[in-house]
Design an enzyme around this catalytic site. Structure first.
Site, PDB file in Angstrom:
ATOM      1  N   GLN A  69      19.593  42.680  67.345  1.00  0.00           N
ATOM      2  CA  GLN A  69      20.287  41.446  67.008  1.00  0.00           C
ATOM      3  C   GLN A  69      21.131  41.584  65.747  1.00  0.00           C
ATOM      4  OE1 GLN A  69      16.671  39.062  66.400  1.00  0.00           O
ATOM      5  NE2 GLN A  69      17.519  38.493  64.424  1.00  0.00           N
ATOM      6  N   ALA A 125      14.651  37.894  72.877  1.00  0.00           N
ATOM      7  CA  ALA A 125      13.320  37.949  73.503  1.00  0.00           C
ATOM      8  C   ALA A 125      13.367  37.407  74.929  1.00  0.00           C
ATOM      9  CB  ALA A 125      12.314  37.175  72.657  1.00  0.00           C
ATOM     10  N   ARG A 185      19.315  35.455  66.256  1.00  0.00           N
ATOM     11  CA  ARG A 185      19.217  35.221  67.694  1.00  0.00           C
ATOM     12  C   ARG A 185      18.000  35.889  68.319  1.00  0.00           C
ATOM     13  NH1 ARG A 185      24.410  37.785  69.817  1.00  0.00           N
ATOM     14  NH2 ARG A 185      23.766  39.336  68.318  1.00  0.00           N
ATOM     15  N   CYS A 186      16.944  36.146  67.554  1.00  0.00           N
ATOM     16  CA  CYS A 186      15.778  36.853  68.081  1.00  0.00           C
ATOM     17  C   CYS A 186      15.200  36.149  69.305  1.00  0.00           C
ATOM     18  CB  CYS A 186      14.716  37.039  67.002  1.00  0.00           C
ATOM     19  SG  CYS A 186      14.178  35.505  66.228  1.00  0.00           S
ATOM     20  N   TRP A 187      15.199  34.827  69.295  1.00  0.00           N
ATOM     21  CA  TRP A 187      14.658  34.053  70.407  1.00  0.00           C
ATOM     22  C   TRP A 187      15.458  34.283  71.684  1.00  0.00           C
ATOM     23  CZ3 TRP A 187      17.203  29.545  72.390  1.00  0.00           C
ATOM     24  CH2 TRP A 187      18.410  29.244  71.742  1.00  0.00           C
TER      25      TRP A 187
END
Length: 183
Positions: A5, A15, A10-12
């Site tokens: 990322q 994932a 924007r990790c969500w």
């Protein structure tokens, strides 16, 4: 392979897309595959912009120092999110392979883009409030909001690229068989 990322929150999205890409890779018998994080991030920003503007209109009769309005204005639009937001975005806009909408500098380094976006949104909020004080009704505010959304769509396209309306999904599976699904 691991996805990166970079300098974004924007990790969500990464994932959620990593879960989906595993399913696509299995179904299509691919050794590796990546979905476009930029595509779903574009629509996340667009939906958050719309929510921000709708909230300003919903709270238009409140004094400018009212707590909820202050929170909306101070928080603005951020990168973060959660599972239910991810699901809603995928259901509404779908997903595309990374090749259909690759990363840009701004998608991987979102801080400055978010600052500019939030500055503009606060200007929009002030404009909507001024129009309301001058006697504009709900219909006029909604029309103004639509123009603001259109301008923000252009801003997002400049920063992230324009989301594809369609694409050809071409791939070669593990058995070296070529496939293409057009449009």
């Amino acid at each position: 392979p691991v996805t990166d990322q970079k300098s974004s929150g924007r990790c969500w999205l990464f994932a959620g897309l990593n879960l989906l890409r595993e399913e696509v890779a299995k179904k299509c018998r691919l050794e590796s595959f990546e979905l476009s994080q930029n595509y779903i991030a574009f629509w996340d920003k667009y939906e958050k912009i719309n929510y921000f503007l709708e909230s300003v209109i919903d709270l238009i009769d409140n004094p400018p120092y009212e707590r909820t309005l202050c929170w909306i204005l101070s928080t603005g639009v951020q990168d973060g999110g959660q599972w239910d937001m991810f699901v809603s975005l995928v259901e509404k806009y779908g997903i595309v392979p990374k090749e259909a909408m690759d990363e840009t500098y701004q998608s991987s380094h979102t801080n400055r883009m978010n600052q500019l976006l939030n500055r503009k949104l606060r200007q929009y909020a002030a404009r909507l409030q001024r129009l309301h004080r001058e006697g504009a009704g709900l219909e006029a505010l909604q029309k103004e909001k639509e123009a603001m959304l259109e301008e923000m769509y252009g801003f997002l396209c400049t920063c992230l690229g324009e989301p594809p309306a369609s694409f050809d999904f071409a791939y070669t599976d593990k058995e070296k068989e070529y496939h293409i699904d057009r449009n």
